[in-house]
Design an enzyme around this catalytic site. Structure first.
Site, PDB file in Angstrom:
ATOM      1  N   PRO A 197      44.040 -52.190 -52.193  1.00 29.89           N
ATOM      2  CA  PRO A 197      44.183 -53.651 -52.143  1.00 29.89           C
ATOM      3  C   PRO A 197      42.908 -54.309 -51.615  1.00 29.89           C
ATOM      4  O   PRO A 197      42.373 -53.911 -50.585  1.00 29.89           O
ATOM      5  CB  PRO A 197      45.351 -53.848 -51.174  1.00 29.89           C
ATOM      6  CG  PRO A 197      46.106 -52.557 -51.229  1.00 29.89           C
ATOM      7  CD  PRO A 197      45.074 -51.497 -51.424  1.00 29.89           C
ATOM      8  N   GLU A 198      42.408 -55.295 -52.354  1.00 31.16           N
ATOM      9  CA  GLU A 198      41.206 -56.017 -51.943  1.00 31.16           C
ATOM     10  C   GLU A 198      41.602 -57.425 -51.501  1.00 31.16           C
ATOM     11  O   GLU A 198      42.777 -57.719 -51.331  1.00 31.16           O
ATOM     12  CB  GLU A 198      40.201 -56.044 -53.100  1.00 31.16           C
ATOM     13  CG  GLU A 198      39.754 -54.664 -53.565  1.00 31.16           C
ATOM     14  CD  GLU A 198      38.858 -53.956 -52.562  1.00 31.16           C
ATOM     15  OE1 GLU A 198      38.421 -54.601 -51.589  1.00 31.16           O
ATOM     16  OE2 GLU A 198      38.584 -52.760 -52.752  1.00 31.16           O
TER      17      GLU A 198
ATOM     18  N   HIS B 262      58.223 -43.650 -47.648  1.00 31.62           N
ATOM     19  CA  HIS B 262      56.996 -43.972 -46.938  1.00 31.62           C
ATOM     20  C   HIS B 262      57.042 -45.340 -46.254  1.00 31.62           C
ATOM     21  O   HIS B 262      56.006 -45.968 -46.043  1.00 31.62           O
ATOM     22  CB  HIS B 262      55.801 -43.883 -47.890  1.00 31.62           C
ATOM     23  CG  HIS B 262      55.637 -42.522 -48.502  1.00 31.62           C
ATOM     24  ND1 HIS B 262      55.266 -41.418 -47.768  1.00 31.62           N
ATOM     25  CD2 HIS B 262      55.833 -42.094 -49.783  1.00 31.62           C
ATOM     26  CE1 HIS B 262      55.204 -40.361 -48.571  1.00 31.62           C
ATOM     27  NE2 HIS B 262      55.548 -40.737 -49.783  1.00 31.62           N
TER      28      HIS B 262
ATOM     29  N   ARG C 263      49.828 -42.879 -48.544  1.00 30.17           N
ATOM     30  CA  ARG C 263      48.671 -42.078 -48.121  1.00 30.17           C
ATOM     31  C   ARG C 263      48.360 -42.220 -46.634  1.00 30.17           C
ATOM     32  O   ARG C 263      47.560 -41.476 -46.094  1.00 30.17           O
ATOM     33  CB  ARG C 263      47.443 -42.480 -48.947  1.00 30.17           C
ATOM     34  CG  ARG C 263      47.636 -42.290 -50.442  1.00 30.17           C
ATOM     35  CD  ARG C 263      46.365 -42.587 -51.191  1.00 30.17           C
ATOM     36  NE  ARG C 263      46.606 -42.708 -52.611  1.00 30.17           N
ATOM     37  CZ  ARG C 263      45.662 -42.974 -53.512  1.00 30.17           C
ATOM     38  NH1 ARG C 263      44.412 -43.140 -53.111  1.00 30.17           N
ATOM     39  NH2 ARG C 263      45.960 -43.082 -54.788  1.00 30.17           N
TER      40      ARG C 263
ATOM     41  N   LYS D 185      15.541 -56.124 -49.490  1.00 36.57           N
ATOM     42  CA  LYS D 185      16.503 -55.035 -49.701  1.00 36.57           C
ATOM     43  C   LYS D 185      16.340 -54.462 -51.109  1.00 36.57           C
ATOM     44  O   LYS D 185      16.352 -55.203 -52.091  1.00 36.57           O
ATOM     45  CB  LYS D 185      17.939 -55.539 -49.503  1.00 36.57           C
ATOM     46  CG  LYS D 185      18.311 -55.763 -48.043  1.00 36.57           C
ATOM     47  CD  LYS D 185      19.769 -56.138 -47.904  1.00 36.57           C
ATOM     48  CE  LYS D 185      20.225 -56.116 -46.449  1.00 36.57           C
ATOM     49  NZ  LYS D 185      19.505 -57.063 -45.603  1.00 36.57           N
TER      50      LYS D 185
END
Length: 271
Positions: free
Chosen positions: A2-3, A91, A110, A152
């Protein structure tokens, strides 16, 4: 994983049901997440009224009178609101019941996420104090990106995915934003001019906003608070489309690996 759009979708879905309500019971069925769930979590939360739920990057911050509950969904975590008598899933690791007969369940196959507590200001927590700017806030501009990118040589895709620079631009959204901005993902961040960064900042904001409006992106694990998938995946232009024609020019989309993440781009439209 999930972002930002998925976490924001979760925040909005939860807040409308839980803010202003007090915790009646807390059941930690499995404390062994990425970091151990505090042993005194029930003691800290029980009887407290949830004042507000905010998001910082990919963290959800639950504000109570005496502190903050910090939740991260990890790789496969989700939060659901169900009635207390709903059958448990294997879970479902942390259950928080409220006085309006709503139960918040943290589900994480997980166990890479976290459920933590702090009595200090949330922004001072070590996990949050190092985070960069929010991409949907006014501080996030092309000028900011251009300044941060000076000298950079890292690839611009890994640069915009660095949470110390800007939070929440995950792998899918980085690929999509760079495509819309016409910038090759492997181009050195320090070699991109201000004009292109201004375009990129706008496309990042637009992509994330659109993803939030569609409930996030579901490729495998993510579901919202009602157990439903996100639908932004139906609008993806380059991500996971290797070999398929570019929707702009027809050139086959290519795939490369940057920062150990699959990266998709159009060799004709992005330079």
């Amino acid at each position: 994983m999930p972002e930002l759009p998925e976490v924001e979708t979760t925040r909005r879905g939860i807040a409308q049901h839980l803010e202003g309500h007090s915790v009646t019971t807390v059941d930690v069925r499995e404390p062994r997440l990425r970091w151990a769930v505090p042993a005194d979590l029930a003691e800290q939360l029980q009887g407290q009224t949830l004042q507000q739920i905010q998001r910082r990057g990919k963290y959800l911050l639950f504000t109570y009178p005496t502190g903050h509950l910090i939740i991260h969904l990890g790789m496969s975590g989700s939060l659901r609101i169900v009635s207390p008598d709903t059958a448990l899933k294997k879970h479902d690791h942390v259950l928080i019941q409220f006085d309006n007969q709503q139960c918040l369940r943290y589900h994480d196959p997980r166990r890479f996420g976290c459920v933590l507590w702090t009595n200090e200001p949330a922004q001072q927590h070590p996990l949050l104090s190092v985070l960069g700017v929010e991409p949907l806030e006014n501080e996030f501009t092309g000028e900011y990106l251009h300044q941060q990118a000076q000298k950079k040589q890292q690839a611009v895709k890994t640069f915009i995915m660095n949470s110390h620079i800007v939070v929440g631009v995950g792998n899918i959204y980085a690929s999509e934003s760079l495509f819309l901005a016409g910038i090759h993902p492997n181009r050195a961040a320090g070699d991109i001019d201000l004009t292109h960064y201004q375009t990129l900042a706008n496309t990042i904001r637009d992509v994330l906003t659109a993803a939030i409006a569609m409930g996030g992106t579901t490729l495998r694990d993510f579901v919202n608070t009602q157990g439903e998938p996100g639908y932004f995946s139906q609008t993806l232009r380059v991500y996971d489309r290797a070999g398929l024609p570019c929707l702009n020019c027809g050139t086959p989309i290519e795939r490369m690996v940057l920062g150990q993440r699959a990266t998709y781009y159009c060799p004709q439209c992005q330079s």
